[in-house]
Design an enzyme around this catalytic site. Structure first.
Site, mmCIF file in Angstrom:
data_model
loop_
_atom_site.group_PDB
_atom_site.id
_atom_site.type_symbol
_atom_site.label_atom_id
_atom_site.label_comp_id
_atom_site.label_asym_id
_atom_site.label_seq_id
_atom_site.Cartn_x
_atom_site.Cartn_y
_atom_site.Cartn_z
ATOM 1 N NE ARG A 1 -2.547 4.600 0.444
ATOM 2 C CZ ARG A 1 -3.159 3.447 0.150
ATOM 3 N NH1 ARG A 1 -2.489 2.472 -0.422
ATOM 4 N NH2 ARG A 1 -4.445 3.269 0.413
ATOM 5 N NE ARG B 1 -10.558 -7.086 -6.675
ATOM 6 C CZ ARG B 1 -9.513 -6.728 -5.937
ATOM 7 N NH1 ARG B 1 -8.289 -6.867 -6.417
ATOM 8 N NH2 ARG B 1 -9.688 -6.237 -4.731
ATOM 9 C CE LYS C 1 -10.435 -6.952 0.226
ATOM 10 N NZ LYS C 1 -10.080 -5.537 0.073
ATOM 11 C CG ASP D 1 -5.205 -7.011 2.174
ATOM 12 O OD1 ASP D 1 -6.335 -7.163 1.669
ATOM 13 O OD2 ASP D 1 -4.467 -6.047 1.902
ATOM 14 C CB SER E 1 -0.881 0.033 1.256
ATOM 15 O OG SER E 1 -1.803 -1.013 1.220
HETATM 16 C C1 S3P Z 1 -5.572 -1.421 0.113
HETATM 17 C C2 S3P Z 1 -6.777 -1.498 0.750
HETATM 18 C C3 S3P Z 1 -7.511 -2.742 0.961
HETATM 19 C C4 S3P Z 1 -6.657 -3.970 0.711
HETATM 20 C C5 S3P Z 1 -5.781 -3.838 -0.485
HETATM 21 C C6 S3P Z 1 -4.879 -2.627 -0.384
HETATM 22 C C7 S3P Z 1 -4.935 -0.113 -0.060
HETATM 23 O O1 S3P Z 1 -8.623 -2.770 0.098
HETATM 24 O O2 S3P Z 1 -7.466 -5.129 0.600
HETATM 25 O O3 S3P Z 1 -4.962 -4.996 -0.622
HETATM 26 O O4 S3P Z 1 -3.724 -0.056 -0.375
HETATM 27 O O5 S3P Z 1 -5.629 0.904 0.131
HETATM 28 P P1 S3P Z 1 -10.019 -2.102 0.570
HETATM 29 O O6 S3P Z 1 -9.664 -0.833 1.197
HETATM 30 O O7 S3P Z 1 -10.847 -1.925 -0.648
HETATM 31 O O8 S3P Z 1 -10.598 -3.096 1.539
#
Ligand code: S3P
Length: 440
Positions: free
Chosen positions: A29, A125, A346, A319, A25
């Site tokens: 970003r 998705r 997912k 996750d 994540s």
């Molecule tokens: C993520 C948010 C999560 C997660 C994904 C990464 C992110 O999804 O499952 O692997 O980086 O913001 P959701 O926020 O849709 O649950």
């Protein structure tokens, strides 16, 4: 396509010290904010996984000079919030929901049109969760059946809005925060439950003013501001560490240290859940690096008990449920997970993927529309389909620490989306995985 299979023999010892790859994540970003910042951003510990490389390539395609990754090092020459260029082609997001949803937020407010598409999994998705709130900003997005990729994004001048999210999703929240930067005026987003806040933390790190009311779960920002290039230290990914944490906890002889792991409270739900189950886990050397909390996690073999997962933990461990289900299958008694309907959308339907695989291994499982009930007990062997889902593949490799026989896991190529070199790192601490690849 290359079909990758893991053949995993039972093992009983997990020991040593490892640093798993960088947080996915935060890596996504770092590229997004670094690209739209003014000046240079240096990223250390960037995850060189297929997902985050898609985000990196997309911004290169929009005219951003990005050097690396080189041993986790990336240097981004930010172009400022008005500096992105129309990409020369439709942007391929591979398997990555995060890349697609976050980029949708950036692209909706550009002066050019663009398109995002993905692989088979991503093409199935749901995307109306971002297109609907974005349309309140004035975004114009066309999709298959108003729901599925590819996304055709018609760049438009956006206007800030007051938005109450329907689902607890950091991807949706982050998409809207990014759109808000390009919008006129103020945006306020309210989330229904606490979920990961890396975007908010990183925006502050880039010097962008945001106002947060954590009790009311509200975040606001004014569009048109400036981000200033910075240095980002990406912590080791707790979602990747989770496979090793559970492995050491269920192993007959487990003693493992995971170093520099991101333990941001909006991500560390798995630690609280395993603690509730009685796992012997200690977090040492807690420190803050670049606005993110990190620590070293020590895990020892544990006797786990079944639990009822608290509702408020679901988004904080979203996750980690595939590997949590393995812990539940090794625990004494019953574990119940509800309020987790998001798992159905997912990289695979993780409720079904886990239930099918666990039943193959002889574990008793009941499913609900929003979760599972798992009866802990003996784990056998068998052939598992990962449904092309990286976290399902790795979770079943962890089951080998309690399994009585070999586990064959099919369709594991997507492990590379989040965890390059998983097999060699896992084998270095005591797993016994042989990887084979066939062209089909
Ligand atoms: C993520 C948010 C999560 C997660 C994904 C990464 C992110 O999804 O499952 O692997 O980086 O913001 P959701 O926020 O849709 O649950």
């Amino acid at each position: 396509m290359v079909a990758t299979t893991y053949s995993v023999q039972p093992s009983q010892v997990i020991e040593g010290a490892v640093r798993v790859p960088g947080d996915k994540s935060i890596s996504h970003r770092s590229i997004i904010l670094g690209s739209i910042a003014d000046g240079i951003t240096k990223v250390n510990g960037f995850l060189e996984g297929e997902d985050t490389l898609k985000t990196l390539a997309a911004f290169q395609n929009m005219g951003v000079k990005i050097a690396g990754p080189n041993n986790g090092g990336v240097i981004i020459e930010g172009v400022g919030i008005n500096g992105l260029l129309k990409p020369s082609e439709a942007l391929f997001m591979g398997n990555s929901g995060t890349a697609m949803r976050l980029l949708a937020g950036v692209l909706a407010g550009q002066k050019f049109d663009s398109q995002l598409y993905g692989d088979d999994s991503l093409s199935n998705r749901p995307m109306s969760r971002v297109s609907e709130p974005l349309s309140e900003f004035g975004a114009v997005i066309e999709m298959e059946n108003e729901e599925y990729p590819p996304l055709k994004i018609f760049g438009n001048q956006l206007t800030g809005v007051n938005c109450e999210l329907k689902i607890a999703s950091a991807q949706v929240k982050s998409c809207l925060l990014l759109a808000a930067i390009f919008a006129k005026g103020k945006t306020t987003i309210t989330e229904p439950a606490l979920c990961r806040d890396h975007t908010e933390r990183m925006l502050k790190g880039f010097g962008y003013r945001i106002d947060q009311d954590t009790i009311a779960r509200k975040v606001s920002l004014e569009g048109g501001g400036r981000l200033t290039g910075t240095t980002i230290e990406v912590p080791a990914d707790i979602s990747s560490a989770a496979f090793f944490i559970v492995a050491a906890a269920i192993a007959r002889n487990g003693k493992l240290k995971l170093t520099d792991v991101g333990i941001n409270p909006t991500r560390s739900g798995i630690l609280s859940l395993l603690d509730l189950m009685g796992a012997r886990i200690v977090v040492e050397n807690k420190r803050e690096v670049g606005g993110e909390l990190i620590g070293d996690i020590l895990v020892r073999s544990s006797v786990l008990k079944g639990i009822v997962v608290p509702k408020e933990s679901v988004a904080l461990a979203i996750d980690e449920f595939p590997v949590f289900c393995i812990a539940a299958a090794c625990a004494e008694g019953r574990t119940i997970l509800r309020h987790a309907e998001e798992l159905r959308v997912k990289e695979s339907d993780r409720i079904e993927s886990m239930a099918i695989g666990l039943r193959t291994l002889g574990v008793k499982v009941k499913t609900f529309s929003d979760g599972l009930e798992i009866e802990g007990g003996v784990i056998g062997g068998g052939e598992i389909d990962s449904f092309s889902d990286h976290r399902i593949a790795m979770a079943f490799a962890v089951a080998s620490l309690k399994a009585s026989q070999k586990i064959l896991i099919k369709d594991c190529a997507n492990v590379a989306t989040s965890f390059p070199r998983f097999v060699s790192l896992a084998n270095s601490v005591g797993f016994n995985i042989t990887e084979s690849s066939d062209k089909n």
